[in-house]
Design a protein around this motif. Structure first.
Motif, PDB file in Angstrom:
ATOM      1  N   LEU A   1      42.151  34.898  40.607  1.00 14.02           N
ATOM      2  CA  LEU A   1      41.588  36.046  41.314  1.00 14.02           C
ATOM      3  C   LEU A   1      40.278  36.533  40.699  1.00 14.02           C
ATOM      4  O   LEU A   1      39.634  37.434  41.239  1.00 14.02           O
TER       5      LEU A   1
ATOM      6  N   THR B   1      42.962  34.604  46.715  1.00 17.23           N
ATOM      7  CA  THR B   1      43.111  36.030  46.997  1.00 17.23           C
ATOM      8  C   THR B   1      44.577  36.373  46.853  1.00 17.23           C
ATOM      9  O   THR B   1      45.452  35.495  46.903  1.00 17.23           O
TER      10      THR B   1
ATOM     11  N   PRO C   1      43.027  41.503  39.968  1.00 11.85           N
ATOM     12  CA  PRO C   1      41.734  40.813  39.999  1.00 11.85           C
ATOM     13  C   PRO C   1      40.798  41.368  38.927  1.00 11.85           C
ATOM     14  O   PRO C   1      40.803  42.568  38.636  1.00 11.85           O
TER      15      PRO C   1
ATOM     16  N   PRO D   1      36.186  33.858  43.515  1.00 15.60           N
ATOM     17  CA  PRO D   1      37.550  33.546  43.073  1.00 15.60           C
ATOM     18  C   PRO D   1      38.140  32.366  43.826  1.00 15.60           C
ATOM     19  O   PRO D   1      37.784  32.100  44.983  1.00 15.60           O
TER      20      PRO D   1
END
Length: 304
Positions: free
Chosen positions: A155, A163, A191, A160
């Motif tokens: 993340l 998700t 994240p 990234p």
């Protein structure tokens, strides 16, 4: 002393025995001591293939059609978070039914459910599993905290690899394992984490009753000037926590820049707590004590 016959010039560093035989090498030449045999049917000019990248490079000539590197091997090849020593990631090779998985020493083979493949190109063009699928596959191998760190790694960054929704969809489609460990890990993922040690530190602090910090937050002066991005931030109490894994300050210039940065954080009105590797030894109690003390100095009280 009989001179060894040179190998065909176009043979790669690591090659399949059948490939060398087709190009004129003898079986006797392929048993010579200047060649290593990292896997059955493979020869290597390298004396040792110790890293997981080297082991995968050595195995690559044996990959059959439809086979690819998977599970924790994907994380290691991508340079992502894997469990810390003494845990050693292994070489995992998978194939979707009806293709067959490998069965040979030094490799963990998996025959996966029939499914549209999502194979990607890894280092040296080696075929590797999609990172989201690989994370779910690690659910049968890793501890909870390592799965959280793995999710955080996927993340993180400006681009990234996953998700939260994508990881959740993979669990929903293919199922959870080990009493729901993947959904528990995903609920703890955040994240923005830059390293597995940051993730493990965050989990350690919250499990000891401290409030949950925000991850990798920019802090500013009262005039709105940027000061620094900090690993873990307790904004309400203006406590900034950072993990510093260096054992020695070998680069004096970098250490001087860091020292100026730490001073700037304090001058901006933050209590700056540096957590070093030895603070996380044993049960990590030293790290918890340092952060708890800073929060209490700032007015936080347990249970409030």
């Amino acid at each position: 002393m009989t001179r060894r016959r040179p190998l065909p010039a176009d043979l790669p560093e690591r090659f399949h025995v059948a490939e060398a035989l087709e190009r004129g090498s003898s079986r006797t030449r392929l048993r010579a001591s200047d060649l290593a045999a990292p896997f059955h049917g493979v020869r290597s000019r390298s004396p040792g293939d110790d890293s997981i990248l080297e082991r995968c490079q050595a195995y690559a000539p044996r990959l059959a059609e439809g086979q690819f590197f998977s599970h924790e091997t994907v994380f290691a090849l991508r340079g992502l978070s894997t469990p810390e020593w003494p845990y050693t990631p292994r070489v995992h090779v998978s194939a979707h039914r009806p293709a067959r998985e490998p069965r040979t020493r030094g490799v963990v083979g998996h025959r996966l459910q029939t499914r549209e493949p999502a194979i990607e190109a890894g280092p040296d063009g080696m075929p590797i599993e999609n990172a989201v699928r690989a994370w779910r596959q690690c659910g049968r191998l890793w501890r909870l905290d390592d799965l959280v760190a793995g999710a955080d790694a996927l993340l993180a960054g400006r681009e990234p690899l996953a998700t939260v929704a994508g990881l959740d969809a993979e669990i929903t489609r293919m199922g959870d394992v080990r009493s729901g460990i993947l959904r528990r890990a995903l609920s703890l993922a955040r994240p923005g984490a830059r390293s597995p040690r940051e993730t493990l530190l965050r989990l350690l602090l919250t499990r000891h009753g401290l409030p949950e910090p925000d991850v990798n937050i920019d802090i500013f002066t009262g005039r709105g000037e940027f000061v620094a991005e900090v690993d873990l931030v307790f904004e309400r109490w203006r406590v900034a926590v950072e993990y510093d894994g260096r054992v020695h300050a070998e680069n004096s210039r970098q250490f001087a820049r860091d020292a100026d940065r730490w001073a700037a954080i304090r001058e901006a009105g933050w209590d700056h707590v540096r957590i070093l590797s030895h603070h996380l030894r044993a049960d990590g109690g030293s790290a918890v004590s340092l952060v708890r003390a800073a929060l209490i100095r700032a007015g936080w009280r347990p249970g409030h």
